[in-house]
Design an enzyme around this catalytic site. Structure first.
Site, mmCIF file in Angstrom:
data_model
loop_
_atom_site.group_PDB
_atom_site.id
_atom_site.type_symbol
_atom_site.label_atom_id
_atom_site.label_comp_id
_atom_site.label_asym_id
_atom_site.label_seq_id
_atom_site.Cartn_x
_atom_site.Cartn_y
_atom_site.Cartn_z
ATOM 1 C CD1 TRP A 28 33.769 -26.906 96.687
ATOM 2 C CD2 TRP A 28 33.457 -28.018 98.608
ATOM 3 N NE1 TRP A 28 32.813 -26.236 97.406
ATOM 4 C CE2 TRP A 28 32.602 -26.890 98.595
ATOM 5 C CE3 TRP A 28 33.429 -28.868 99.710
ATOM 6 C CZ2 TRP A 28 31.735 -26.600 99.644
ATOM 7 C CZ3 TRP A 28 32.555 -28.579 100.746
ATOM 8 C CH2 TRP A 28 31.725 -27.455 100.703
ATOM 9 C CE1 TYR A 61 32.313 -29.039 93.948
ATOM 10 C CE2 TYR A 61 34.183 -30.466 93.564
ATOM 11 C CZ TYR A 61 32.891 -30.284 94.010
ATOM 12 O OH TYR A 61 32.194 -31.346 94.527
ATOM 13 C CG HIS A 133 27.464 -30.924 91.378
ATOM 14 N ND1 HIS A 133 28.501 -30.046 91.234
ATOM 15 C CD2 HIS A 133 27.502 -31.327 92.666
ATOM 16 C CE1 HIS A 133 29.136 -29.928 92.395
ATOM 17 N NE2 HIS A 133 28.552 -30.693 93.270
ATOM 18 N NE ARG A 134 23.690 -29.710 95.726
ATOM 19 C CZ ARG A 134 23.394 -30.385 96.836
ATOM 20 N NH1 ARG A 134 22.225 -30.994 96.943
ATOM 21 N NH2 ARG A 134 24.242 -30.451 97.837
ATOM 22 C CB SER A 163 26.434 -35.893 92.992
ATOM 23 O OG SER A 163 26.742 -35.493 94.302
ATOM 24 C CG ASN A 164 24.063 -33.919 96.160
ATOM 25 O OD1 ASN A 164 24.326 -34.262 97.303
ATOM 26 N ND2 ASN A 164 24.916 -33.225 95.427
ATOM 27 C CB SER A 215 31.191 -33.360 103.435
ATOM 28 O OG SER A 215 31.361 -32.169 102.714
ATOM 29 N N GLY A 268 38.750 -34.367 101.582
ATOM 30 C CA GLY A 268 38.565 -32.981 101.137
ATOM 31 C C GLY A 268 39.711 -32.064 101.509
ATOM 32 C CB SER A 269 42.661 -32.470 103.716
ATOM 33 O OG SER A 269 43.763 -31.650 104.062
#
Ligand code: NAP
Length: 304
Positions: A28, A61, A133-134, A163-164, A215, A268-269
């Site tokens: 992301w 992204y 994605h959504r 996702s979502n 996340s 996510g780093s």
């Protein structure tokens, strides 16, 4: 003391037949701060060197509100073009269906074009996992299913995820799909625990979906404490982290890994050191007592 099992060395991606690492790395934030191709390549290597083979991106992204759509995919595509051997070392996941300035578009024509555009930017012939994605409330799941089944039949996509999505949205889409869903990607972390009790993870286990946790550190919130409830969660994570000589982030990832649904935390780093450190979570074993103490702190009230 009753201990929960350690995560396995690898997992299956749903019923796809694809083998994945139990943790993923997410991109992301890859295209932020003018990151160069060489820097992006260093992060891809950091993930692969840590044994993380599932890499998650999305067409949106890089979007900053006005431009940048596709930038994270394009940057990864440049990394893959410069070092073609990398593509075979990863299970490549991306997403589409968010279309600024609209919120969402899953009409047949748009979905077809979005998948083709992702393939072009990623400079690959096939996407291993393509995810919606959504959810687009204005798209009929039958129409979406036809496009996605065609994408699999043509070899552009190997497996499908969402996702979502709510549980009902997952059921409706799966009903029409010939090639059934293999993954779902909700937000899950010690600070976001809805799916432990709302049935999402139960549905994932029932349908054989791999839950990928977005996340997993609450977008970094787990390292910067705010509310009293967050403080209580962090106190519990700190206690386990101190006992096992690990960081709070590793405690959080391993807490997710201990759930029986086979949750895959998406790190996510964008720092090589932190990506490598994240993989240590695979060595951490939780007791039932400690696991529930984090859940209770996150709920803010005792279990009945
Ligand atoms: P996260 O792990 O919850 O948060 C990562 C952020 O926390 C980074 O900015 C990182 O900064 C920071 N951070 C602070 N301390 C850290 C530490 N000790 N260890 C690791 N990170 C630390 O994950 P996320 O980036 O929000 O999301 C992860 C992935 O989930 C994304 O890349 C994407 O693939 C996916 N995602 C999906 C959706 C969706 O709707 N499907 C939404 C959001 C995200 P540094 O980079 O400086 O380490």
């Amino acid at each position: 003391m009753s201990l929960l099992p350690l995560p396995p060395a690898s997992r299956q991606l749903g019923l796809s037949g694809l083998t994945i690492s139990p943790m993923a790395w997410g991109m992301w934030r890859l295209a932020e701060a003018g990151r160069s191709v060489a820097e992006a390549a260093r992060l891809v290597h950091a993930a692969l060197d840590s044994g993380i083979t599932l890499l998650d991106t999305a067409d949106i992204y890089g979007f900053n509100g006005t431009g940048g759509f596709g930038d994270a995919e394009a940057l990864l595509g440049q990394v893959l073009a410069a070092e073609p051997g990398l593509r075979g070392q990863m299970v490549l996941a991306t997403k589409g269906g968010i279309r600024p300035p609209l919120p969402y578009d899953q009409s047949a024509d748009y979905l077809r074009s979005a998948i083709d555009a992702s393939l072009d930017r990623l400079r690959t012939d096939s996407i291993d996992l393509w995810q919606i994605h959504r959810p687009d409330i204005l798209a009929h799941p039958h129409e979406i299913a036809q496009v996605l089944d065609d994408a699999v039949a043509s070899g552009k996509v190997r497996a499908l995820g969402v996702s979502n999505f709510t549980q009902t949205q997952i059921s409706a889409l799966n009903h029409f799909l010939g090639q059934k869903l293999v993954s779902t990607q909700p937000e899950i972390s010690p600070l976001r625990i809805d799916c432990f009790e709302n049935g999402e993870l139960d549905q994932a286990m029932q349908l054989g979906l791999t839950p990928m946790a977005w996340s997993p550190l609450g977008g970094g919130r787990i390292t910067g404490v705010e509310s009293a409830r967050d403080k209580a969660v962090i106190a519990e994570l700190n206690r386990v982290a101190a006992n096992q000589d690990i960081s709070r982030a590793v405690a959080a990832y391993s807490w997710l890994l201990a759930h029986p649904a086979g949750i895959v935390p998406i790190i996510g780093s964008q720092q090589a050191r932190r990506i490598a450190e994240g993989a240590l979570a695979l060595t951490v074993q939780w007791s039932r007592t400690d696991w529930y103490s984090v859940l209770v702190a996150a709920r803010g009230e005792r279990l009945p």
